[in-house]
Design a protein around this motif. Structure first.
Motif, short mmCIF file in Angstrom:
data_model
loop_
_atom_site.label_atom_id
_atom_site.label_comp_id
_atom_site.label_asym_id
_atom_site.label_seq_id
_atom_site.Cartn_x
_atom_site.Cartn_y
_atom_site.Cartn_z
N ARG A 275 42.15 45.20 41.05
CA ARG A 275 43.20 44.57 41.87
C ARG A 275 43.51 43.16 41.37
O ARG A 275 44.65 42.70 41.47
N VAL B 62 39.40 47.70 51.46
CA VAL B 62 40.84 47.43 51.44
C VAL B 62 41.10 45.94 51.65
O VAL B 62 41.93 45.34 50.95
N ASP C 124 40.25 44.01 48.57
CA ASP C 124 41.20 44.20 47.48
C ASP C 124 42.51 43.46 47.72
O ASP C 124 43.14 42.96 46.78
N HIS D 124 47.24 50.93 48.26
CA HIS D 124 45.86 51.39 48.48
C HIS D 124 45.92 52.75 49.15
O HIS D 124 45.17 53.06 50.07
N GLN E 254 47.75 53.71 41.36
CA GLN E 254 46.48 53.69 42.08
C GLN E 254 45.54 54.79 41.63
O GLN E 254 45.90 55.97 41.65
#
Length: 360
Positions: free
Chosen positions: A139, A166, A169, A218, A238
């Motif tokens: 990321r 999450v 990131d 994500h 991703q």
């Protein structure tokens, strides 16, 4: 009985004559099960886990037999699926989503002779390990490119669930973008799903309508990239190489490779050396890589991404080294301190500059 003994002697003699051990002849393949939260065709998270499963089969041949269950909801259904896998004789079970943590722990207690490995969680026991990718490393590269490529100074993040991975990131993307573009802002859209092409596409378009011109996701379908292609903005793939879905919009993808960990775990279980641990893999372990960097990216952006990857891989740079302040003004990482893996697994704050709150 006498006939049975004579038969055994004949089998043993034949095996020795062929240079085989009787133990090798009698050895059944190790059974390994995988539980996926999404479909194997999502072209994201579950797709890469299943690709790693296939590499396991190629590596071990007939010494290992694998099975998988896809599209397993996080909750009661997960516990049922994991329990059925244990009951069917699997020696190792990999459960590949954060929401499988508690179900995995419950089943592990009931089947102490089975080895369980849970992805992205934090609960461990005598027969249950955890493993994760340092996705924040990838990321950071995404944020570097986003900060350099945005013309509106507004980048967008399509977020799944407010779990530490999450949140961590999102912070990594923003810190990287801010480091190369002090004026950058980030907008976050929560979709409460790992895989839903319709929701992902709607979120992408909503962010673009708000002035976002670089998308990071994500979630696991290529829908956001396809929306970026249609709307003339940039995006990052991703988990797997998503370049074919957006030939112009796709800047690069950060690809996950779980195979090294799966092969290592199976070898250790077979050798009797497996022990519970909290494993993290990233660029240094070749479990993350930059895939299909687009030729249309400016040379300085390509160089910045490649240079940052090299610094992270060598250990020269770590995204979560202080001082870091959260968006409430509190110092969350002191100067000179780098977050430990345990601390990374508990990140529940946004860094300074992110104008958003974390959903409950």
């Amino acid at each position: 009985m006498k006939k049975h003994k004579n038969w055994q002697r004949w089998v043993t003699s034949a095996a020795l004559a062929l240079g085989l051990s009787t133990g090798a002849m009698a050895e059944d393949p190790m059974k390994v099960g995988f539980v996926y939260v999404g479909p194997v065709g999502d072209y994201g998270w579950s797709y890469e886990h299943d690709r790693a499963r296939q590499q396991v089969e190629e590596h071990f041949g007939d010494k290992v037999k694998t099975t998988f269950v896809e599209k397993v909801p996080e909750g009661a259904d997960a516990e049922r699926v994991i329990r059925q896998m244990a009951q069917s004789g699997n020696d190792i079970i990999f459960t590949t989503s954060f929401g499988f943590m508690n179900p995995t722990e419950k089943v592990a207690k009931r089947f102490p002779k089975v080895t369980f490995e849970h992805a992205t969680g934090y609960k461990r026991s005598k027969n249950m390990s955890t493993y994760a990718l340092r996705t924040y490393e990838g990321r950071y590269l995404s944020g570097t490119a986003a900060g350099m490529m945005t013309k509106t100074n507004t980048i967008g993040y399509i977020a799944s669930f407010p779990i530490p991975e999450v949140i961590r990131d999102i912070n990594s993307v923003y810190m990287a973008a801010k480091a190369v573009n002090p004026d950058v802002k980030i907008k976050i859209m929560w979709v409460s799903t790992w895989y839903d092409p319709v929701k992902e596409s709607e979120a992408a378009n909503a962010l673009i309508d708000q002035g976002v011109d670089v998308l990071i996701q994500h979630t696991d379908s290529p829908a956001p990239l396809m929306a970026a292609e249609k709307r003339g903005v940039k995006a990052v793939g991703q988990a797997s190489d998503m370049s074919k879905f957006a030939p112009t919009a796709h800047m690069f993808s950060i690809r996950d490779d779980w195979a090294p960990h799966y092969i290592d775990v199976i070898e250790k279980v077979k050798a009797g050396t497996w022990a519970p641990q909290d494993f993290w893999g990233g660029f240094a372990e070749d479990m993350l890589s930059v895939a299909s960097m687009n030729d249309n990216l400016p040379a300085d952006v390509k160089k910045a991404v490649n240079d940052m990857q090299a610094k992270i891989k060598s250990g020269e740079f770590h995204p979560f080294t202080g001082p870091i302040t959260d968006n409430q003004g509190k110092e969350v990482v002191p100067a000179g301190h780098t977050l430990t893996d345990t601390e990374l697994a508990g990140v529940n704050w946004f860094v300074e500059g992110i104008d958003a709150t974390i959903p409950k």
